[in-house]
Design a protein around this motif. Structure first.
Motif, short mmCIF file in Angstrom:
data_model
loop_
_atom_site.label_atom_id
_atom_site.label_comp_id
_atom_site.label_asym_id
_atom_site.label_seq_id
_atom_site.Cartn_x
_atom_site.Cartn_y
_atom_site.Cartn_z
N LEU A 39 12.93 -10.40 15.92
CA LEU A 39 13.37 -10.83 17.25
C LEU A 39 14.41 -11.96 17.12
O LEU A 39 15.45 -11.94 17.76
N GLY A 40 14.13 -12.90 16.22
CA GLY A 40 15.07 -13.99 15.98
C GLY A 40 16.42 -13.47 15.52
O GLY A 40 17.48 -13.92 15.97
N GLU A 41 16.37 -12.44 14.66
CA GLU A 41 17.62 -11.84 14.14
C GLU A 41 18.40 -11.19 15.28
O GLU A 41 19.61 -11.39 15.42
N ARG A 42 17.70 -10.44 16.16
CA ARG A 42 18.38 -9.79 17.29
C ARG A 42 19.01 -10.84 18.20
O ARG A 42 20.11 -10.64 18.72
N MET A 43 18.33 -11.97 18.35
CA MET A 43 18.88 -13.03 19.23
C MET A 43 20.16 -13.58 18.62
O MET A 43 21.16 -13.76 19.29
N ARG A 44 20.12 -13.78 17.29
CA ARG A 44 21.31 -14.34 16.62
C ARG A 44 22.45 -13.33 16.66
O ARG A 44 23.59 -13.67 16.96
N GLU A 45 22.13 -12.04 16.40
CA GLU A 45 23.19 -11.03 16.29
C GLU A 45 23.73 -10.58 17.64
O GLU A 45 24.91 -10.36 17.82
N GLU A 46 22.79 -10.46 18.64
CA GLU A 46 23.23 -9.86 19.92
C GLU A 46 23.25 -10.87 21.05
O GLU A 46 23.56 -10.52 22.18
N GLY A 47 22.84 -12.11 20.77
CA GLY A 47 22.77 -13.10 21.84
C GLY A 47 21.66 -12.81 22.84
O GLY A 47 21.68 -13.28 23.97
N LEU A 48 20.68 -12.03 22.39
CA LEU A 48 19.53 -11.70 23.26
C LEU A 48 18.85 -13.00 23.69
O LEU A 48 18.63 -13.88 22.86
N LEU A 62 6.36 -20.48 14.05
CA LEU A 62 7.34 -19.51 13.51
C LEU A 62 8.39 -19.18 14.56
O LEU A 62 9.59 -19.14 14.26
N ALA A 63 7.97 -18.99 15.82
CA ALA A 63 8.92 -18.64 16.88
C ALA A 63 9.95 -19.75 17.07
O ALA A 63 11.16 -19.50 17.17
N ARG A 64 9.49 -21.00 17.07
CA ARG A 64 10.43 -22.12 17.23
C ARG A 64 11.41 -22.16 16.06
O ARG A 64 12.60 -22.36 16.22
N LYS A 65 10.88 -21.89 14.86
CA LYS A 65 11.73 -21.89 13.66
C LYS A 65 12.83 -20.81 13.80
O LYS A 65 13.95 -20.99 13.32
N MET A 66 12.50 -19.72 14.50
CA MET A 66 13.45 -18.61 14.68
C MET A 66 14.39 -18.87 15.86
O MET A 66 15.20 -18.02 16.21
N GLY A 67 14.22 -20.03 16.51
CA GLY A 67 15.11 -20.37 17.63
C GLY A 67 14.71 -19.71 18.94
O GLY A 67 15.51 -19.62 19.89
N ILE A 68 13.46 -19.22 19.01
CA ILE A 68 12.99 -18.58 20.25
C ILE A 68 12.49 -19.67 21.19
O ILE A 68 11.79 -20.60 20.77
N LYS A 69 12.85 -19.54 22.50
CA LYS A 69 12.38 -20.50 23.49
C LYS A 69 10.90 -20.23 23.74
O LYS A 69 10.54 -19.13 24.19
N VAL A 70 10.05 -21.20 23.42
CA VAL A 70 8.59 -21.02 23.54
C VAL A 70 8.09 -21.76 24.77
O VAL A 70 8.41 -22.94 24.96
N VAL A 71 7.35 -21.07 25.63
CA VAL A 71 6.73 -21.72 26.80
C VAL A 71 5.25 -21.37 26.81
O VAL A 71 4.80 -20.46 26.11
N SER A 72 4.49 -22.07 27.65
CA SER A 72 3.06 -21.79 27.77
C SER A 72 2.86 -20.58 28.69
O SER A 72 3.75 -20.22 29.47
N LEU A 73 1.69 -19.96 28.58
CA LEU A 73 1.39 -18.83 29.48
C LEU A 73 1.39 -19.29 30.93
O LEU A 73 1.89 -18.59 31.81
N ASP A 74 0.90 -20.51 31.18
CA ASP A 74 0.88 -21.02 32.56
C ASP A 74 2.29 -21.13 33.12
O ASP A 74 2.53 -20.85 34.30
N GLU A 75 3.23 -21.51 32.25
CA GLU A 75 4.63 -21.64 32.71
C GLU A 75 5.23 -20.25 32.98
O GLU A 75 5.87 -20.01 34.00
N ALA A 76 4.94 -19.29 32.06
CA ALA A 76 5.52 -17.94 32.21
C ALA A 76 4.81 -17.16 33.32
O ALA A 76 5.40 -16.30 33.96
N LYS A 77 3.54 -17.47 33.55
CA LYS A 77 2.67 -16.82 34.56
C LYS A 77 2.37 -15.36 34.21
O LYS A 77 1.21 -14.98 34.03
N TRP A 78 3.38 -14.48 34.08
CA TRP A 78 3.16 -13.07 33.78
C TRP A 78 4.22 -12.63 32.79
O TRP A 78 5.31 -13.20 32.78
#
Ligand code: DER
Length: 232
Positions: A39-48, A62-78
């Protein structure tokens, strides 16, 4: 190794289910870790751009290390989709999960998603669930009494084995992100997983069990030769 290759190709295929702007549940375990990396690679390559809700502290790291924006379930809701591994899956796409000790957050996140995509290797497909010990999350208070109550409950269930063990981390009990313990039920064969999942959760002290019934929508199966199969 062929198993690692199988996990990798399943993880890579699962990332195809993710579209720009999605809120994605990020599973736990070695196969899910491959998915987070892809997923991190796709974000870097495609700007996902996606928002990730992790199912464990180690997946969050690991997600933060890959540059993925991490939020809590309460913040995302669904969530639009959750991608996670499994220890076993049967012909009804029912799962045993919890080998990685994260079953509670995994079940909550998977249930709060429009779709659950399971990523596995072919060795995990079974006709009948139960060869893999079924994990239960249990609060530490009175856990030995809880274990005795579980053993008593199993007498009336359609299972072959009845041994219940406390999962250890070296010489201390394994502790989940919530500070709970894990009991592993060595049942060998679970004749009625739906019934067992309902009954065990009624025992006081049991927080959640690793049976995922009617939760998985798709199972992506990787093979050691690089082939990928999709079951839905
Ligand atoms: O703990 C879990 O449910 C994990 O998904 C796990 O069981 C699968 O882990 P693996 O991908 O390392 O086999």
């Amino acid at each position: 190794s062929p198993i690692d290759k199988a996990k990798f190709v399943a993880a890579r295929r699962s990332v195809d289910y993710i579209e720009d702007g999605m809120r994605v549940g990020l599973g736990t375990g070695s196969t899910a870790a491959w998915m987070v990396r892809c997923l991190g690679e796709r974000m870097r390559e495609e700007g996902l751009r996606i928002t990730g809700v992790p199912t464990s502290s180690r997946t969050a790291d690991l997600a933060r290390k890959m540059g993925i924006k991490v939020v809590s379930l309460d913040e995302a809701k669904w969530l639009d989709v959750t991608i996670d591994g499994a220890d076993e899956f049967d012909g009804d796409l029912n799962l045993i999960k919890g080998g990685g000790g994260a079953l509670l957050q995994e079940k909550i996140v998977a249930t709060a998603s429009d779709r659950m995509v399971v990523i596995t290797d072919s060795a995990k497909e079974v006709k009948t669930l139960g060869a893999f010990p079924l994990p239960l999350e249990v609060i530490p208070f009175g856990w030995q009494t809880t274990r005795a109550l579980i053993e008593e409950t199993l007498v009336n269930m359609d299972v072959l084995g009845r041994e219940v063990s406390l999962r250890m981390n070296d010489d201390v009990p394994y502790m989940t992100d919530e500070g709970n313990y894990i009991l592993d039920l060595h049942l060998r064969r679970i004749g009625n997983p739906r019934q067992l999942s309902l009954v065990v959760n009624q025992v006081p002290g049991i927080v959640e069990n690793g049976l995922f019934i009617d939760i998985a929508d798709v199972v992506v199966i990787g093979h050691g030769d690089g082939a990928v199969e999709v079951r839905d």
